[in-house]
Motif scaffolding. Structure first.
Motif, PDB file in Angstrom:
ATOM      1  N   ASN A   2       0.853  -1.176   0.000  1.00 58.97           N
ATOM      2  CA  ASN A   2       0.000   0.000   0.000  1.00 58.97           C
ATOM      3  C   ASN A   2       0.899   1.240   0.000  1.00 58.97           C
ATOM      4  N   ASN A   3       1.053   1.832  -1.196  1.00 59.23           N
ATOM      5  CA  ASN A   3       1.928   2.999  -1.284  1.00 59.23           C
ATOM      6  C   ASN A   3       1.329   4.235  -0.646  1.00 59.23           C
ATOM      7  N   LEU A   4       0.005   4.199  -0.384  1.00 62.39           N
ATOM      8  CA  LEU A   4      -0.630   5.382   0.178  1.00 62.39           C
ATOM      9  C   LEU A   4      -0.632   5.400   1.698  1.00 62.39           C
ATOM     10  N   ALA A   5      -0.061   4.366   2.300  1.00 60.87           N
ATOM     11  CA  ALA A   5      -0.061   4.332   3.765  1.00 60.87           C
ATOM     12  C   ALA A   5       1.127   5.116   4.298  1.00 60.87           C
ATOM     13  N   GLU A   6       0.969   5.532   5.557  1.00 56.84           N
ATOM     14  CA  GLU A   6       2.118   6.172   6.205  1.00 56.84           C
ATOM     15  C   GLU A   6       3.102   5.077   6.583  1.00 56.84           C
ATOM     16  N   LYS A   7       4.366   5.386   6.506  1.00 55.87           N
ATOM     17  CA  LYS A   7       5.371   4.350   6.717  1.00 55.87           C
ATOM     18  C   LYS A   7       6.587   4.927   7.429  1.00 55.87           C
ATOM     19  N   SER A   8       7.362   4.023   8.002  1.00 56.08           N
ATOM     20  CA  SER A   8       8.589   4.462   8.684  1.00 56.08           C
ATOM     21  C   SER A   8       9.694   4.590   7.659  1.00 56.08           C
ATOM     22  N   ILE A   9      10.340   5.703   7.695  1.00 55.68           N
ATOM     23  CA  ILE A   9      11.426   5.954   6.747  1.00 55.68           C
ATOM     24  C   ILE A   9      12.715   6.080   7.530  1.00 55.68           C
ATOM     25  N   ASP A 292       4.626  -0.356   6.647  1.00 54.36           N
ATOM     26  CA  ASP A 292       5.069  -0.984   7.889  1.00 54.36           C
ATOM     27  C   ASP A 292       4.647  -2.453   7.958  1.00 54.36           C
ATOM     28  N   ALA A 299       4.126   0.107  14.041  1.00 53.33           N
ATOM     29  CA  ALA A 299       3.826   1.397  13.416  1.00 53.33           C
ATOM     30  C   ALA A 299       4.370   2.556  14.206  1.00 53.33           C
ATOM     31  N   VAL A 302       8.945   4.498  14.989  1.00 58.57           N
ATOM     32  CA  VAL A 302       9.710   5.718  14.679  1.00 58.57           C
ATOM     33  C   VAL A 302       8.842   6.934  14.986  1.00 58.57           C
TER      34      VAL A 302
ATOM     35  N   ARG B  44      16.443   8.345  16.688  1.00 58.64           N
ATOM     36  CA  ARG B  44      15.825   7.116  16.206  1.00 58.64           C
ATOM     37  C   ARG B  44      16.267   6.746  14.803  1.00 58.64           C
ATOM     38  N   GLY B  46      15.172   7.881  11.942  1.00 55.24           N
ATOM     39  CA  GLY B  46      14.154   7.811  10.889  1.00 55.24           C
ATOM     40  C   GLY B  46      12.961   8.682  11.226  1.00 55.24           C
ATOM     41  N   PHE B  47      12.021   8.738  10.337  1.00 54.96           N
ATOM     42  CA  PHE B  47      10.808   9.524  10.553  1.00 54.96           C
ATOM     43  C   PHE B  47       9.664   8.828   9.838  1.00 54.96           C
ATOM     44  N   ARG B  48       8.467   9.293  10.089  1.00 62.05           N
ATOM     45  CA  ARG B  48       7.318   8.705   9.420  1.00 62.05           C
ATOM     46  C   ARG B  48       6.943   9.601   8.253  1.00 62.05           C
ATOM     47  N   ALA B  49       6.678   8.975   7.137  1.00 61.23           N
ATOM     48  CA  ALA B  49       6.368   9.745   5.930  1.00 61.23           C
ATOM     49  C   ALA B  49       5.199   9.098   5.215  1.00 61.23           C
ATOM     50  N   ASN B  50       4.586   9.883   4.351  1.00 60.09           N
ATOM     51  CA  ASN B  50       3.490   9.379   3.534  1.00 60.09           C
ATOM     52  C   ASN B  50       3.646   9.936   2.122  1.00 60.09           C
ATOM     53  N   PRO B  51       2.839   9.492   1.188  1.00 58.35           N
ATOM     54  CA  PRO B  51       2.991   9.966  -0.194  1.00 58.35           C
ATOM     55  C   PRO B  51       2.860  11.479  -0.325  1.00 58.35           C
ATOM     56  N   PHE B 319      -4.416  13.838  -1.603  1.00 62.93           N
ATOM     57  CA  PHE B 319      -4.128  12.684  -0.737  1.00 62.93           C
ATOM     58  C   PHE B 319      -4.777  12.878   0.627  1.00 62.93           C
ATOM     59  N   LYS B 323      -7.995  10.734   2.157  1.00 60.54           N
ATOM     60  CA  LYS B 323      -7.876  10.022   3.438  1.00 60.54           C
ATOM     61  C   LYS B 323      -8.911  10.541   4.427  1.00 60.54           C
TER      62      LYS B 323
END
Lengths: 302, 382
Positions: A2-9, A292, A299, A302, B44, B46-51, B319, B323
């Motif tokens: 799911n590319n539209l989900a928030e993710k840890s980078i 994630d 989740a 980070v 940490r 890293g960070f949390r990111a989205n499109p 986006f 959501k």
């Protein structure tokens, strides 16, 4: 995924994503090379070259109106097509194509600006360097030819006029001298060495008539002097001011002067290109990074 | 609720410049918030990111290609720094609201702040009308319109458009209580003299009163809407000579300040820059060579950052909108989604007539929306 989900980078996640999608890295690298090369040859806003033209003038007073001449030359399709053909920057044989090229590429990028009464600048902008000087040199030569023809003609006319004026005043003064001043008062009556005509000098005379005659002749001499100076301004080729204000129209800029980029601080722009591509690359990695769930990460890690 | 976040929200109406007019008191708290987040990021790794974040990076990349960015480097640098600061700030604020209770508290906090702001503003306005003009001088523009502590009246209007839905959805449903506050808010908005502000707040208020699913009887709906109209009429009758009121209702006048002539001219010049829309005129550069900025947010983004930047801008907000639209109401906060929806409706309307990307109230709404979406998606570990 799911590319539209928030993710840890994380750095590791980005590295892993880059490994999974090597095509994206290659694409961005090629894009960078392409963009950098393209803007190297065709910088933003293109290149510009200027020709500075010094109009013919009499002591700084121009002989012709540059505005009118420019409008005549600029809007003359026949003349412009001749210049275009001679410059060799347009290879199309069709006249319609040539006119389109002239209107879209040449006229929109050809400008002139007035620096002062006798100095003006012709500017020509093009996306690339190679086509600027051939056209601008040809155009400037042609413009110079047109300006010189009109300039020379105007100068001759003005010379004839000022010569006539001087001769007329000189003749008038002579006649007045003869009328007012008896022979005894006249000291000198010889033609001038430089061809301007004779000048009469009055001897000192204590009589009231003599003084009155001298007063009248002095007044008339002012006009004659002005006319002589005016004639000298138009014809004397030894005057030093010609170095600054020549009679003829000339081009001051060397035809070999290279074009320069229009964009200021171009080097900074060349630094922006890799930065922009990098941000684009990073945006792609963030979008393509696994979410994630796929990573099996908590989740909130980070 | 985090202290820094509370201080930031409280400081928003106090738009007193610390460095010039651009860096205000609230920005100190936001800078501290960003600093704390950056420290966490370093810890940490890293960070949390989205499109949408990817879209933002693309927007920044597109802004670097602007045609005039190097001709107006200061304006470009300022605008770019503002945009990055605002977006990063919004993401950081959203990250700080990681519990539903925090979101509820912030919601109530904003509602309370709005009540206080409206009350104080009304006192100032009425004091000016019936009292000493000199004492209230700093709260009004040179043309006599109410601006609070902001630099421009429109900033005050935008803040009200953002915060008013939070207050009104928390109001008790007692009719006279509501009418009283309607009178207050319209007194303030007509004193501001912003046409878009007045009509957007009217629209927001009307929608609340006219939402049929919130009322059992249709007749009640019309009764309430009629009462709203009556309040507006009362405000008009009391403040009929106020030029701000006349301007609010749409009388733009013919003077250079208030008429639309300059805006239309600017709009036309922006349209004429269409050949540059591939690269963009340059972020923040348009108003350096024209009368002022384009008074339309999406159009301004298109003109200044080009087609790529515009698409990135649309992608970011599409986006978040998608959501948000697909999310359900949070159980504990049934009114929050409705309040945020009204705020967004107001912002979209205001965005057609103003440039909003530097407005802190707007980015706070963005932050709340992101927090709302994030809390929807994640399980709560209470």
């Amino acid at each position: 995924m799911n590319n539209l989900a928030e993710k840890s980078i994380t750095y590791a996640a980005l590295k892993k994503t880059a490994g999974i999608f090597p095509g994206w890295s290659i694409f961005c690298f090629l894009l960078w090379i392409l963009a950098q090369s393209f803007f190297l040859f065709y910088p933003p806003r293109g290149y510009v070259a200027d020709d500075i033209i010094l109009l013919g003038s009499v002591r700084g007073q121009p002989l012709i109106s540059i505005q009118h001449l420019w409008e005549d030359v600029y809007n003359d399709d026949g003349l412009m097509l001749e210049v275009l053909e001679k410059s060799g920057i347009h290879q199309g044989k069709n006249r319609i194509e040539a006119l389109e090229f002239l209107n879209e590429n040449i006229r929109k990028n050809l400008r002139f600006s007035i620096v002062n009464e006798v100095l003006f600048r012709i500017s020509f902008i093009q996306p690339g360097k190679s086509s600027i000087r051939p056209f601008l040199n040809t155009f400037s030569e042609r413009f110079l030819a047109e300006a010189s023809a009109v300039n020379d003609d105007e100068l001759q006319r003005r010379r004839r006029r000022v010569t006539f004026q001087f001769e007329q005043l000189n003749r008038r003064n002579y006649l007045v001298y003869r009328l007012l001043a008896p022979t005894s008062l006249l000291v000198d009556l010889t033609p001038g060495e430089n061809g301007f005509g004779g000048e009469l000098k009055l001897a000192e005379n204590e009589s009231w008539y003599g003084k009155l005659a001298m007063l009248i002749i002095n007044e008339l001499n002012q006009d004659l002097y002005s006319a002589r100076v005016n004639l000298s301004n138009h014809t004397d080729m030894t005057q030093k001011i010609l170095a600054m204000f020549p009679f003829a129209t000339i081009r001051l800029t060397d035809p070999e002067t290279p074009a320069r980029p229009v964009q200021p601080y171009l080097i900074i722009f060349y630094m922006f290109i890799p930065l922009a591509i990098f941000l684009f690359y990073l945006a792609g990695l963030i979008y393509l990074a696994p979410d994630d769930e796929q990573n099996g990460k908590d989740a909130a890690s980070v | 609720m985090p202290v820094l976040l509370s201080c930031y929200v409280i400081a928003l109406p106090f738009a007193i410049g610390i460095i010039g007019k651009s860096f205000i008191v609230a920005d100190i708290f936001l800078l501290l918030l960003i600093g704390v987040s950056f420290y966490n990021f370093l810890l940490r790794g890293g960070f949390r990111a989205n499109p949408a974040d990817a879209g933002f990076l693309l927007l920044i990349a597109a802004s670097l290609a602007g045609k005039h960015v190097l001709a107006e480097p200061e304006a470009f640098a300022f605008e770019l720094a503002s945009l990055i600061f605002m977006y990063v700030g919004a993401r950081v604020i959203a990250a700080r609201i990681d519990r539903r209770k925090k979101l509820e508290k912030l919601f109530n906090f904003i509602a309370s702040l709005t009540m206080v702001l409206l009350s104080v503003s009304t006192l100032i306005i009425f004091f000016r009308h019936f009292g000493e003009v000199g004492l209230t001088k700093s709260f009004f523009s040179v043309y006599g319109n109410f601006k609070g502590l902001f630099n421009y009246t429109n900033q005050m209007a935008i803040l009200l458009v953002c915060f008013w839905p939070f207050f009104i959805t928390r109001l008790s449903d007692k009719p006279f209580f509501k009418l009283f506050w309607y009178f207050i808010v319209f007194s303030v908005t007509v004193s501001i003299g912003s046409r878009s502000g007045f009509w957007v707040i009217f629209l927001q208020t009307a929608l609340i009163e006219l939402m049929p699913f919130r009322r059992k009887k249709v007749s009640k709906v019309f009764l309430r809407f009629g009462s709203l109209i009556a309040v507006v009429a009362l405000t008009i009758s009391l403040l009929a000579t106020d030029s701000g009121l006349q301007r609010s209702l749409g009388d733009a006048g013919t003077g250079p300040r208030s008429s639309n002539v300059l805006r239309v001219k600017n709009f036309r010049e922006a349209l004429n820059s269409a050949p540059d829309w591939l690269r963009g005129y340059g972020l923040g550069c348009f108003d350096q060579t024209h009368v002022h900025e384009v008074h339309n947010t999406p159009f301004s983004v298109l003109v200044e950052t080009g087609v790529v930047g515009f698409m990135a801008f649309i992608a970011i907000f599409a986006f978040y909108a998608l959501k948000f639209y697909r999310s359900s109401e949070i159980e504990e906060l049934p009114n929050l989604k409705f309040a945020l929806s009204l705020a967004w409706l107001g912002l979209i309307s205001m965005g057609m007539f103003h440039y909003l990307l530097r407005n802190r109230s707007v980015w706070l709404i963005v932050a709340l929306t992101i927090a709302f979406i994030t809390l929807q998606a994640e399980p709560q570990n209470e």
